[in-house]
Design an enzyme around this catalytic site. Structure first.
Site, PDB file in Angstrom:
ATOM      1  N   HIS A   1       5.901  -0.705  -2.768  1.00  8.37           N
ATOM      2  CA  HIS A   1       5.457   0.095  -3.913  1.00  8.37           C
ATOM      3  C   HIS A   1       5.533   1.601  -3.640  1.00  8.37           C
ATOM      4  CE1 HIS A   1       3.097  -3.645  -5.485  1.00  8.37           C
ATOM      5  NE2 HIS A   1       4.379  -3.700  -5.747  1.00  8.37           N
TER       6      HIS A   1
ATOM      7  N   GLY B   1      -5.368  -9.140   2.231  1.00  6.40           N
ATOM      8  CA  GLY B   1      -5.955  -8.168   1.313  1.00  6.40           C
ATOM      9  C   GLY B   1      -5.161  -7.900   0.055  1.00  6.40           C
TER      10      GLY B   1
ATOM     11  N   CYS C   1      11.085  14.655  -7.733  1.00  3.35           N
ATOM     12  CA  CYS C   1      11.116  15.170  -9.100  1.00  3.35           C
ATOM     13  C   CYS C   1      11.123  14.018 -10.096  1.00  3.35           C
ATOM     14  CB  CYS C   1      12.352  16.043  -9.272  1.00  3.35           C
ATOM     15  SG  CYS C   1      12.586  16.595 -10.961  1.00  3.35           S
TER      16      CYS C   1
ATOM     17  N   ASP D   1      -0.565   4.082   0.962  1.00  2.00           N
ATOM     18  CA  ASP D   1      -1.147   4.989   1.955  1.00  2.00           C
ATOM     19  C   ASP D   1      -0.301   4.933   3.230  1.00  2.00           C
ATOM     20  OD1 ASP D   1      -2.116   2.920   3.822  1.00  2.00           O
ATOM     21  OD2 ASP D   1      -3.691   2.491   2.367  1.00  2.00           O
TER      22      ASP D   1
ATOM     23  N   ASN E   1      -8.450 -13.007   3.445  1.00  2.00           N
ATOM     24  CA  ASN E   1      -9.046 -12.279   2.316  1.00  2.00           C
ATOM     25  C   ASN E   1     -10.477 -12.803   2.155  1.00  2.00           C
ATOM     26  OD1 ASN E   1      -9.691 -11.375  -0.422  1.00  2.00           O
ATOM     27  ND2 ASN E   1      -7.485 -11.066  -0.717  1.00  2.00           N
TER      28      ASN E   1
ATOM     29  N   ASN F   1       0.828  -1.201   0.000  1.00  2.00           N
ATOM     30  CA  ASN F   1       0.000   0.000   0.000  1.00  2.00           C
ATOM     31  C   ASN F   1       0.861   1.249   0.000  1.00  2.00           C
ATOM     32  OD1 ASN F   1      -2.133  -1.697   0.023  1.00  2.00           O
ATOM     33  ND2 ASN F   1      -2.659  -1.403   2.177  1.00  2.00           N
TER      34      ASN F   1
HETATM   35  N1  LIG Z   1      -4.523   1.733  -0.145  1.00  2.00           N
HETATM   36  C1  LIG Z   1      -3.537   1.732  -1.033  1.00  2.00           C
HETATM   37  O1  LIG Z   1      -2.420   2.137  -0.763  1.00  2.00           O
HETATM   38  C2  LIG Z   1      -3.814   1.162  -2.410  1.00  2.00           C
HETATM   39  C3  LIG Z   1      -5.105   1.158  -2.955  1.00  2.00           C
HETATM   40  C4  LIG Z   1      -5.290   0.615  -4.259  1.00  2.00           C
HETATM   41  C5  LIG Z   1      -4.202   0.088  -4.929  1.00  2.00           C
HETATM   42  N2  LIG Z   1      -2.965   0.110  -4.381  1.00  2.00           N
HETATM   43  C6  LIG Z   1      -1.828  -0.471  -5.124  1.00  2.00           C
HETATM   44  O2  LIG Z   1      -2.335  -1.324  -6.115  1.00  2.00           O
HETATM   45  C7  LIG Z   1      -1.675  -2.567  -6.200  1.00  2.00           C
HETATM   46  C8  LIG Z   1      -2.798  -3.613  -6.255  1.00  2.00           C
HETATM   47  O3  LIG Z   1      -2.512  -4.848  -5.695  1.00  2.00           O
HETATM   48  P1  LIG Z   1      -3.213  -5.392  -4.361  1.00  2.00           P
HETATM   49  O4  LIG Z   1      -3.097  -6.872  -4.402  1.00  2.00           O
HETATM   50  O5  LIG Z   1      -2.687  -4.654  -3.199  1.00  2.00           O
HETATM   51  O6  LIG Z   1      -4.734  -4.957  -4.477  1.00  2.00           O
HETATM   52  P2  LIG Z   1      -5.882  -5.439  -5.466  1.00  2.00           P
HETATM   53  O7  LIG Z   1      -6.776  -4.273  -5.644  1.00  2.00           O
HETATM   54  O8  LIG Z   1      -5.353  -6.119  -6.650  1.00  2.00           O
HETATM   55  O9  LIG Z   1      -6.634  -6.560  -4.621  1.00  2.00           O
HETATM   56  C9  LIG Z   1      -7.323  -6.251  -3.454  1.00  2.00           C
HETATM   57  C10 LIG Z   1      -7.572  -7.530  -2.683  1.00  2.00           C
HETATM   58  O10 LIG Z   1      -8.147  -7.180  -1.439  1.00  2.00           O
HETATM   59  C11 LIG Z   1      -9.204  -8.055  -1.150  1.00  2.00           C
HETATM   60  N3  LIG Z   1     -10.099  -7.366  -0.245  1.00  2.00           N
HETATM   61  C12 LIG Z   1     -11.125  -6.522  -0.540  1.00  2.00           C
HETATM   62  N4  LIG Z   1     -11.677  -6.056   0.586  1.00  2.00           N
HETATM   63  C13 LIG Z   1     -10.978  -6.594   1.623  1.00  2.00           C
HETATM   64  C14 LIG Z   1     -11.049  -6.482   3.030  1.00  2.00           C
HETATM   65  N5  LIG Z   1     -11.977  -5.695   3.602  1.00  2.00           N
HETATM   66  N6  LIG Z   1     -10.168  -7.173   3.792  1.00  2.00           N
HETATM   67  C15 LIG Z   1      -9.240  -7.968   3.217  1.00  2.00           C
HETATM   68  N7  LIG Z   1      -9.118  -8.120   1.888  1.00  2.00           N
HETATM   69  C16 LIG Z   1      -9.982  -7.446   1.097  1.00  2.00           C
HETATM   70  C17 LIG Z   1      -9.808  -8.411  -2.485  1.00  2.00           C
HETATM   71  O11 LIG Z   1     -10.505  -9.642  -2.399  1.00  2.00           O
HETATM   72  C18 LIG Z   1      -8.548  -8.502  -3.350  1.00  2.00           C
HETATM   73  O12 LIG Z   1      -8.007  -9.806  -3.306  1.00  2.00           O
HETATM   74  C19 LIG Z   1      -0.820  -2.625  -4.982  1.00  2.00           C
HETATM   75  O13 LIG Z   1       0.463  -2.781  -5.402  1.00  2.00           O
HETATM   76  C20 LIG Z   1      -0.929  -1.281  -4.294  1.00  2.00           C
HETATM   77  O14 LIG Z   1       0.312  -0.615  -4.288  1.00  2.00           O
HETATM   78  C21 LIG Z   1      -2.758   0.642  -3.139  1.00  2.00           C
HETATM   79 ZN   LIG Z   2      14.380  18.044 -10.480  1.00  2.00          ZN
END
Ligand SMILES: NC(=O)c1ccc[n+]([C@@H]2O[C@H](COP(=O)([O-])OP(=O)(O)OC[C@H]3O[C@@H](n4cnc5c(N)ncnc54)[C@H](O)[C@@H]3O)[C@@H](O)[C@H]2O)c1
Ligand SMILES: [Zn+2]
Length: 250
Positions: free
Chosen positions: A123, A197, A131, A108, A223, A106
């Site tokens: 990530h 998640g 920059c 965030d 999950n 994440n």
């Molecule tokens: N909050 C953030 O920072 C954020 C948000 C969106 C995407 N991203 C980025 O996008 C990329 C996407 O990959 P990913 O696998 O992290 O996300 P993804 O969106 O591909 O998958 C999300 C997963 O979370 C599960 N999920 C949904 N609600 C849930 C809950 N309440 N509790 C537990 N699991 C739950 C879903 O079933 C799914 O498997 C990541 O690399 C990330 O950096 C980050």
């Molecule tokens: Zn610069």
């Protein structure tokens, strides 16, 4: 309220009683119950008509930096307005009781705001602005964001004048070396890995559970939905982060 499934409670007990080490790998689902949309879940925002895969790339930035910056400003504002959920807080408490490494995909800062020390943001972080051209960290504060769906012209670098970008890893970019090596160290050292998640589709992060398993760890997926990793973990718990993780505290 469901309790932790017996086999998973036993894996946790075994991992911690024997001087083991837990590694928690989190993905976007970790923050879903804080109101931050996942990439592959349902979005109800105006931005839903954009495909993140096509906004989160250096090519998209070069083509239309104001569109990409507008999207990231919207995401930053969502995160600022959100609060850590019970799952984030449970991990911070668990880390006070047992040796625990936290590796997140994440971008965030909700783990930190819940009191956790994050070992690796594989990530990157939304707010670690730098920059696009020279890489210098942006020292100033964020620009004012008016909100809504609109293009926002990015701020400029004080050193070279190029545009300031978010501190995230875009599709096609390498992971930060220090974060990736902290993540692989934690995966190889742990006796129990909790995978929370994540859809398990974004590599190389999605390879960390298999790495942990090759080094002898028990791997547990938390999950609500099946994922690409479900078949290769030892135990699966179909629970959400905010519901399931607090149950580990007993
Ligand atoms: N909050 C953030 O920072 C954020 C948000 C969106 C995407 N991203 C980025 O996008 C990329 C996407 O990959 P990913 O696998 O992290 O996300 P993804 O969106 O591909 O998958 C999300 C997963 O979370 C599960 N999920 C949904 N609600 C849930 C809950 N309440 N509790 C537990 N699991 C739950 C879903 O079933 C799914 O498997 C990541 O690399 C990330 O950096 C980050
Ligand atoms: Zn610069």
């Amino acid at each position: 309220m469901d309790a932790v499934p017996a086999a998973i409670a036993e894996a946790l007990r075994r991992a911690t009683d024997t001087g083991g080490h837990i590694c928690v790998l989190t993905g976007a689902g970790m923050s879903a119950e804080s109101g931050i949309p996942t990439f592959r879940g349902t979005h109800d925002s105006l931005w839903s008509r954009f495909d993140p895969m096509r906004l989160a790339t250096a090519e998209a930035w070069r083509e239309d930096p104001a569109l990409v910056w507008g999207w990231y400003r919207w995401r930053m504002q969502l995160v600022r307005d959100a609060q850590p959920n019970a799952g984030h807080r449970a991990l911070a408490t668990l880390a006070q009781r047992v040796p625990l490494s936290l590796v997140t995909q994440n971008v965030d800062d909700l783990h930190e705001r819940a009191g956790s020390l994050v070992d690796a943001h594989v990530h990157g972080s939304l707010f670690a602005l730098r920059c696009f051209a020279c890489g210098r960290a942006h020292a100033g504060s964020l620009d004012d964001y008016v909100g809504g769906m609109q293009r926002v012209e990015p701020m400029r670098c004080a050193a070279c004048g190029d545009r300031i970008r978010p501190g995230v890893v875009w599709f096609g970019e390498a992971l930060p070396d220090d974060a990736w090596s902290a993540a692989t160290d934690a995966a190889m050292r742990c006796t129990l890995m909790l995978v929370v998640g994540t859809s398990g589709l974004v590599y190389p992060a999605a390879g960390l559970p298999a790495l942990a398993r090759r080094h002898g760890a028990t791997v547990v997926e938390i999950n609500p939905e099946p994922t690409a990793l479900s078949a290769e973990v030892d135990h699966v718990w179909r629970a959400t982060a905010a519901h399931g993780l607090p149950r580990f505290l007993g």
